[in-house]
Design a protein around this motif. Structure first.
Motif, short mmCIF file in Angstrom:
data_model
loop_
_atom_site.label_atom_id
_atom_site.label_comp_id
_atom_site.label_asym_id
_atom_site.label_seq_id
_atom_site.Cartn_x
_atom_site.Cartn_y
_atom_site.Cartn_z
N ARG A 213 0.83 -1.20 0.00
CA ARG A 213 0.00 0.00 0.00
C ARG A 213 0.87 1.26 0.00
O ARG A 213 0.60 2.22 -0.73
N VAL B 211 0.82 3.93 -3.20
CA VAL B 211 0.48 5.35 -3.05
C VAL B 211 1.66 6.24 -3.43
O VAL B 211 1.49 7.28 -4.06
N GLY C 135 -2.75 9.92 -0.91
CA GLY C 135 -3.14 8.77 -0.11
C GLY C 135 -4.61 8.46 -0.22
O GLY C 135 -5.37 9.13 -0.91
N SER D 14 3.53 11.34 0.28
CA SER D 14 2.75 10.22 -0.24
C SER D 14 3.18 8.90 0.39
O SER D 14 2.35 8.02 0.63
N GLY E 186 0.49 6.70 2.47
CA GLY E 186 0.21 5.32 2.11
C GLY E 186 0.44 4.36 3.26
O GLY E 186 -0.36 3.45 3.49
#
Length: 364
Positions: free
Chosen positions: A278, A282, A327, A300, A304
């Motif tokens: 993840r 992101v 995000g 970012s 994330g």
């Protein structure tokens, strides 16, 4: 006599000549390796001491701070180079001259300080450690945002807004709890590059170029550019042209550290148990969603990993400034996210230092 006979004769006359040359060459190579290893250990000791001082003491406080000196230098040259009323078209050219003058003055000042300290090894070591320590803002980022989290834990929104107003430029009186958490996390994430990782990057780069002295000179050349950007790198009427070169040069110098730092943050977060995929997704998706080519990499990555949205704009001087969201809103921001951002910062710095020292060890 043929040339081959002459060389054969020389070898016969000196039966150990060839092996002696090999032994001497090996001794020279070993001596060179020893020098490189000693220089590497000096750098590790200097950098390690500087990092330890930053962890223990934070900002130097009342001690003489080189950034303050650079600020005076910028004011000095700005007063002499800023274009007059009839010279507005000279703005960018004068701004380039400002950069050159400030960088030359900073490099000369740091160089003279190091030269003066070189009379004794302990003096040079002390100056190098202090200059690297003063360049770091690792603990400062946490010290400046911790009061926001502390006030939010108490439920004191007014105290949180007051604490936040000392570290961000946006209007804090209109922010709710989630907005304050976002602003604090963004401060840690964005400044992790400029305030810590770029310093470490240029210390390593300078060391490769010329040892510990060059590492310190490299760091303070970078810090001079960073200070220029923070003082004149604006897009308002006064600095749009005059500060253009400072802002662009800051973008160039932070280009690689921002990208390395974003990846380091994601990997460090994975080590702390945050979702690697993840965070990486992101980072790759949102890293360009900022007017600055570098700012969104750290933000970012943090967004994330934490599973919250950052960015989204803010009100500055009563004027709304729109910015893209970074995000995904997996959940709402909460005060604990500020402390989580501190842990991510610590892990990213530790990983960055480890990888840099391993790379330099290979060169040594």
């Amino acid at each position: 006599m043929p040339s081959g006979s002459i060389s054969s004769g020389l070898v016969r006359d000196h039966p150990g000549g060839s092996s002696d040359c090999i032994i001497k060459a090996k001794k020279i190579a070993d001596a060179g390796n020893d020098v490189r290893r000693m220089a590497y250990m000096d750098f590790v000791l200097i950098l390690g001491t500087a990092l330890l001082l930053d962890v223990l003491l934070g900002d130097p406080g009342r001690l003489p701070h080189p950034v303050v000196g650079i600020g005076h230098v910028i004011h000095f040259w700005e007063a002499r180079l800023y274009p007059g009323e009839g010279e507005r078209r000279e703005g960018r050219r004068r701004g380039i001259l400002l950069c050159a003058a400030v960088l030359a003055t900073t490099a000369a000042s740091v160089g003279l300080l190091l030269l003066g300290a070189s009379v004794a090894h302990w003096a040079l070591f002390s100056v190098e450690v202090y200059l690297l320590y003063a360049a770091l803002a690792w603990r400062s980022l946490k010290d400046e945002t911790l009061p926001v989290a502390t006030a939010l834990f108490r439920g004191d929104l007014d105290a949180a807004r007051s604490a936040l107003s000392r570290v961000v430029g946006r209007d804090t009186d209109v922010l709710d709890e989630a907005g304050m958490v976002r602003a604090a996390v963004e401060t840690v994430a964005e400044n992790s590059v400029d305030g810590v990782l770029s310093v470490l990057f240029f210390a390593a780069l300078g060391y490769v170029a010329g040892g510990c002295v060059a590492a310190v000179l490299s760091v303070w050349t970078f810090k001079a550019v960073s200070t220029l950007d923070s003082m004149v790198g604006y897009e308002d009427e006064r600095y749009r042209d005059f500060g253009w070169a400072s802002a662009r040069l800051d973008d160039v110098l932070n280009f690689l550290p921002a990208r390395i730092g974003g990846v380091a943050a994601v990997l460090a977060g994975a080590c702390l148990g945050y979702p690697l995929l993840r965070g990486l997704r992101v980072l790759l998706r949102d890293r360009r969603k900022h007017k600055s080519p570098n700012s969104a990499h750290g933000e970012s990555a943090f967004a994330g990993l934490l599973g919250i949205r950052l960015g989204g704009g803010g009100i500055y001087g009563g004027v709304l400034e729109e910015r893209p969201w970074l995000g995904d809103a997996v959940r709402e921001p909460e005060p604990e996210d500020i402390l989580r951002a501190h842990a991510l910062l610590d892990a990213a710095v530790a990983l960055f230092v480890l990888l840099a020292l391993l790379a330099l060890h290979g060169l040594a």
